[in-house]
Design an enzyme around this catalytic site. Sequence first.
Site, PDB file in Angstrom:
ATOM      1  N   CYS A   1       2.841   4.978   2.170  1.00  0.00           N
ATOM      2  CA  CYS A   1       2.562   3.984   1.096  1.00  0.00           C
ATOM      3  C   CYS A   1       3.013   4.533   0.313  1.00  0.00           C
ATOM      4  O   CYS A   1       2.971   5.835  -0.015  1.00  0.00           O
ATOM      5  CB  CYS A   1       0.389   4.454   1.309  1.00  0.00           C
ATOM      6  SG  CYS A   1       0.227   3.707  -0.153  1.00  0.00           S
ATOM      7  N   THR A   2       3.869   3.265  -0.360  1.00  0.00           N
ATOM      8  CA  THR A   2       4.478   3.993  -1.817  1.00  0.00           C
ATOM      9  C   THR A   2       3.637   4.226  -2.814  1.00  0.00           C
ATOM     10  O   THR A   2       4.541   5.535  -3.296  1.00  0.00           O
ATOM     11  CB  THR A   2       4.858   2.859  -1.829  1.00  0.00           C
ATOM     12  OG1 THR A   2       4.713   2.007  -2.572  1.00  0.00           O
ATOM     13  CG2 THR A   2       5.866   2.185  -0.889  1.00  0.00           C
ATOM     14  N   HIS A   3       2.392   4.769  -3.141  1.00  0.00           N
ATOM     15  CA  HIS A   3       1.620   5.445  -4.410  1.00  0.00           C
ATOM     16  C   HIS A   3       1.767   6.838  -2.795  1.00  0.00           C
ATOM     17  O   HIS A   3       2.162   7.945  -4.214  1.00  0.00           O
ATOM     18  CB  HIS A   3       0.332   5.180  -3.910  1.00  0.00           C
ATOM     19  CG  HIS A   3       0.363   4.311  -4.274  1.00  0.00           C
ATOM     20  ND1 HIS A   3       0.240   3.107  -4.174  1.00  0.00           N
ATOM     21  CD2 HIS A   3      -0.092   3.763  -5.429  1.00  0.00           C
ATOM     22  CE1 HIS A   3       0.176   1.910  -4.868  1.00  0.00           C
ATOM     23  NE2 HIS A   3      -0.407   2.191  -5.906  1.00  0.00           N
TER      24      HIS A   3
ATOM     25  N   GLU B   1      -2.816   6.184  -9.038  1.00  0.00           N
ATOM     26  CA  GLU B   1      -3.454   4.965  -9.684  1.00  0.00           C
ATOM     27  C   GLU B   1      -3.716   5.101 -11.405  1.00  0.00           C
ATOM     28  O   GLU B   1      -3.933   4.920 -12.102  1.00  0.00           O
ATOM     29  CB  GLU B   1      -3.720   3.614  -9.619  1.00  0.00           C
ATOM     30  CG  GLU B   1      -3.499   2.968  -8.659  1.00  0.00           C
ATOM     31  CD  GLU B   1      -1.966   1.448  -9.094  1.00  0.00           C
ATOM     32  OE1 GLU B   1      -2.217   1.648 -10.376  1.00  0.00           O
ATOM     33  OE2 GLU B   1      -1.595   1.397  -8.295  1.00  0.00           O
TER      34      GLU B   1
ATOM     35  N   TYR C   1      -4.663  -3.509  -2.635  1.00  0.00           N
ATOM     36  CA  TYR C   1      -4.536  -4.412  -1.758  1.00  0.00           C
ATOM     37  C   TYR C   1      -4.929  -3.964  -0.534  1.00  0.00           C
ATOM     38  O   TYR C   1      -5.479  -4.700   0.312  1.00  0.00           O
ATOM     39  CB  TYR C   1      -2.839  -4.954  -1.502  1.00  0.00           C
ATOM     40  CG  TYR C   1      -1.938  -5.953  -2.998  1.00  0.00           C
ATOM     41  CD1 TYR C   1      -2.716  -6.208  -3.381  1.00  0.00           C
ATOM     42  CD2 TYR C   1      -0.706  -6.005  -1.780  1.00  0.00           C
ATOM     43  CE1 TYR C   1      -2.515  -6.487  -3.962  1.00  0.00           C
ATOM     44  CE2 TYR C   1      -0.130  -7.033  -3.314  1.00  0.00           C
ATOM     45  CZ  TYR C   1      -1.267  -7.681  -4.726  1.00  0.00           C
ATOM     46  OH  TYR C   1      -0.677  -7.668  -5.531  1.00  0.00           O
ATOM     47  N   GLY C   2      -4.949  -2.782   0.069  1.00  0.00           N
ATOM     48  CA  GLY C   2      -5.310  -1.974   0.731  1.00  0.00           C
ATOM     49  C   GLY C   2      -6.774  -2.836   1.397  1.00  0.00           C
ATOM     50  O   GLY C   2      -6.473  -2.847   2.587  1.00  0.00           O
TER      51      GLY C   2
ATOM     52  N   ASP D   1       4.941  -4.981  -5.716  1.00  0.00           N
ATOM     53  CA  ASP D   1       4.281  -3.660  -5.170  1.00  0.00           C
ATOM     54  C   ASP D   1       2.903  -4.102  -5.602  1.00  0.00           C
ATOM     55  O   ASP D   1       2.819  -4.502  -7.114  1.00  0.00           O
ATOM     56  CB  ASP D   1       4.218  -2.640  -5.560  1.00  0.00           C
ATOM     57  CG  ASP D   1       3.304  -1.178  -5.062  1.00  0.00           C
ATOM     58  OD1 ASP D   1       3.219  -1.240  -3.829  1.00  0.00           O
ATOM     59  OD2 ASP D   1       2.920   0.029  -5.392  1.00  0.00           O
ATOM     60  N   SER D   2       1.565  -3.531  -5.325  1.00  0.00           N
ATOM     61  CA  SER D   2      -0.002  -3.653  -5.442  1.00  0.00           C
ATOM     62  C   SER D   2       0.002  -3.110  -7.096  1.00  0.00           C
ATOM     63  O   SER D   2      -1.379  -3.840  -7.714  1.00  0.00           O
ATOM     64  CB  SER D   2      -0.405  -3.238  -4.825  1.00  0.00           C
ATOM     65  OG  SER D   2      -0.564  -2.260  -4.330  1.00  0.00           O
TER      66      SER D   2
ATOM     67  N   CYS E   1       5.874  -1.961  -0.523  1.00  0.00           N
ATOM     68  CA  CYS E   1       4.335  -1.857  -0.483  1.00  0.00           C
ATOM     69  C   CYS E   1       4.463  -1.694   0.783  1.00  0.00           C
ATOM     70  O   CYS E   1       3.950  -3.047   1.062  1.00  0.00           O
ATOM     71  CB  CYS E   1       3.450  -2.801  -1.486  1.00  0.00           C
ATOM     72  SG  CYS E   1       1.552  -3.114  -0.786  1.00  0.00           S
ATOM     73  N   ASN E   2       3.562  -1.201   1.206  1.00  0.00           N
ATOM     74  CA  ASN E   2       3.382  -1.172   2.712  1.00  0.00           C
ATOM     75  C   ASN E   2       2.395  -1.851   3.261  1.00  0.00           C
ATOM     76  O   ASN E   2       2.631  -2.692   4.135  1.00  0.00           O
ATOM     77  CB  ASN E   2       2.760   0.698   2.997  1.00  0.00           C
ATOM     78  CG  ASN E   2       4.173   1.317   3.926  1.00  0.00           C
ATOM     79  OD1 ASN E   2       4.773   1.407   4.794  1.00  0.00           O
ATOM     80  ND2 ASN E   2       4.243   2.021   2.450  1.00  0.00           N
ATOM     81  N   THR E   3       1.058  -2.516   2.357  1.00  0.00           N
ATOM     82  CA  THR E   3       0.193  -3.650   3.047  1.00  0.00           C
ATOM     83  C   THR E   3       1.230  -4.654   2.727  1.00  0.00           C
ATOM     84  O   THR E   3       0.716  -5.494   4.140  1.00  0.00           O
ATOM     85  CB  THR E   3      -0.799  -3.321   2.030  1.00  0.00           C
ATOM     86  OG1 THR E   3      -1.624  -1.450   1.950  1.00  0.00           O
ATOM     87  CG2 THR E   3      -2.481  -3.516   2.123  1.00  0.00           C
TER      88      THR E   3
END
Lengths: 272, 272
Positions: free
Chosen positions: A184-186, A152, A42-43, A10-11, A73-75
């Site tokens: 988005c996994t966040h 984050e 990363y977005g 993941d980012s 991570c979706n991006t």
Amino acid sequence: MKKQAIGFIDSGVGGLTVVKEAMRQLPNESIYYVGDTARCPYGPRPEEQVRQFTWEMTHFLLNKDIKMLVIACNTATAVALEDLKKKLAIPIIGVILPGSRAAIKATKNNRIGIIGTEGTVNSDKYKKMIQSKDLLTSVNSLACPKFVPLVESNEYRSSIAKKIVAETLKPIKNKKIDTLILGCTHYPLLSSIIQNVMGDSVTLIDSGAETISEVSTILDYFNLAELSENKEVSERKFFTTGSTHMFNDIASQWLGDEALDIEHIKLGTEKI
Amino acid sequence: MKKQAIGFIDSGVGGLTVVKEAMRQLPNESIYYVGDTARCPYGPRPEEQVRQFTWEMTHFLLNKDIKMLVIACNTATAVALEDLKKKLAIPIIGVILPGSRAAIKATKNNRIGIIGTEGTVNSDKYKKMIQSKDLLTSVNSLACPKFVPLVESNEYRSSIAKKIVAETLKPIKNKKIDTLILGCTHYPLLSSIIQNVMGDSVTLIDSGAETISEVSTILDYFNLAELSENKEVSERKFFTTGSTHMFNDIASQWLGDEALDIEHIKLGTEKI
């Protein structure tokens, strides 16, 4: 026999929402996680760069003999999954298809919403996936660039977070969707605030939980699942390109474990 | 290009609960269904016989060039899945693993209940699957031999049904389970009665709906999914070894479609 781990990339810390579900649903599995916190988010980055960073994390984990890779991570899934699928000999899963499938399963009025980073929303991957399976389902997407930094920076439960989420979601509130993909996994860290803003009639889809069901399906399909008979301890190792202290703050709290094995690593030397 | 169908097999009409989910979640797919109504129920039959009958249905569908097989019957999955997996070149999925996985995902107190036919319960497959993934989850099973005849005779909404369900479920009501697997594809037709008896705090797992998510995962994984771009009509064909009239009564009502394509067939000539 030592267990081969499942690799997660993941980012930053967002993929921990996927790992949390893996620890719960697949307690027998060893897990290696790479969070590229130093280069998060990363977005907003160009596709080529995201593809390069994703490859660097993957390469790092392949050297640790993982048996399967999850792009948590979706991006990164949006831009790198297809390419990586061709390159790797092990099974690889992203988060977009599981989220799309779960939304199709959940919706009653065939109106699905998606929130994600600019990268994910601009790629239009969710909409394409959903409509390739069911042309009659309408899909509304919204980029929420302020959400990842909130998580984050460990501000995701603050009053600032509530205000930002409410303002950001306004454009999707009147679309009559009954299902919203947290693309988005966040975002699952913001899910109670998001649920509050969207109302109880909207089903939130946590792509992390859904992805782990699919990981389990693929592991079983290829006879790669660790069974309870194997008494070897399940390892959990976390690697971050950023501060281990910051990573530990969020990870230990989110995973409910004080004694996480976290290591600082450097990426950026492996060519795609 | 003509679409290759997904094949579904069941001892009778129970597998239609799986087909209904397939039609909803995967509207682009063609579906062939075989219901062995003439020899239903499978639950009390010896394993060898169930294996033979399952093979006969499979053989019939393989001749119709299916791209994937779903054993939409718990009893047949319990005794024949592993064997068929070795024999067939196409992907094959049963209903036990998807149901087990969904229950592990859903339970909060790690106490899962299972109801099914004698064949399924005696095989102990659900318990073995669940505990092979998570040793700490307790599993209580209960055979409900009266449920399938209620459904096959189209009596599943009668007051008799309510009485039988309430009496049968008594032994599992005090086990403190928070999740109950409907371990027979006939049972979703009784789900509102079952939910009423068990109470709202118990989550019912419909293995049919879960199985279709996994079918979708496997189709995508092997690039076998039909996409909306393919404008060819999705065929739905139903084959029964019993009365097409009786089959149509239940199927048209359950699937909400009056004009089903149902054909009577004979099985029993193909050796395993």
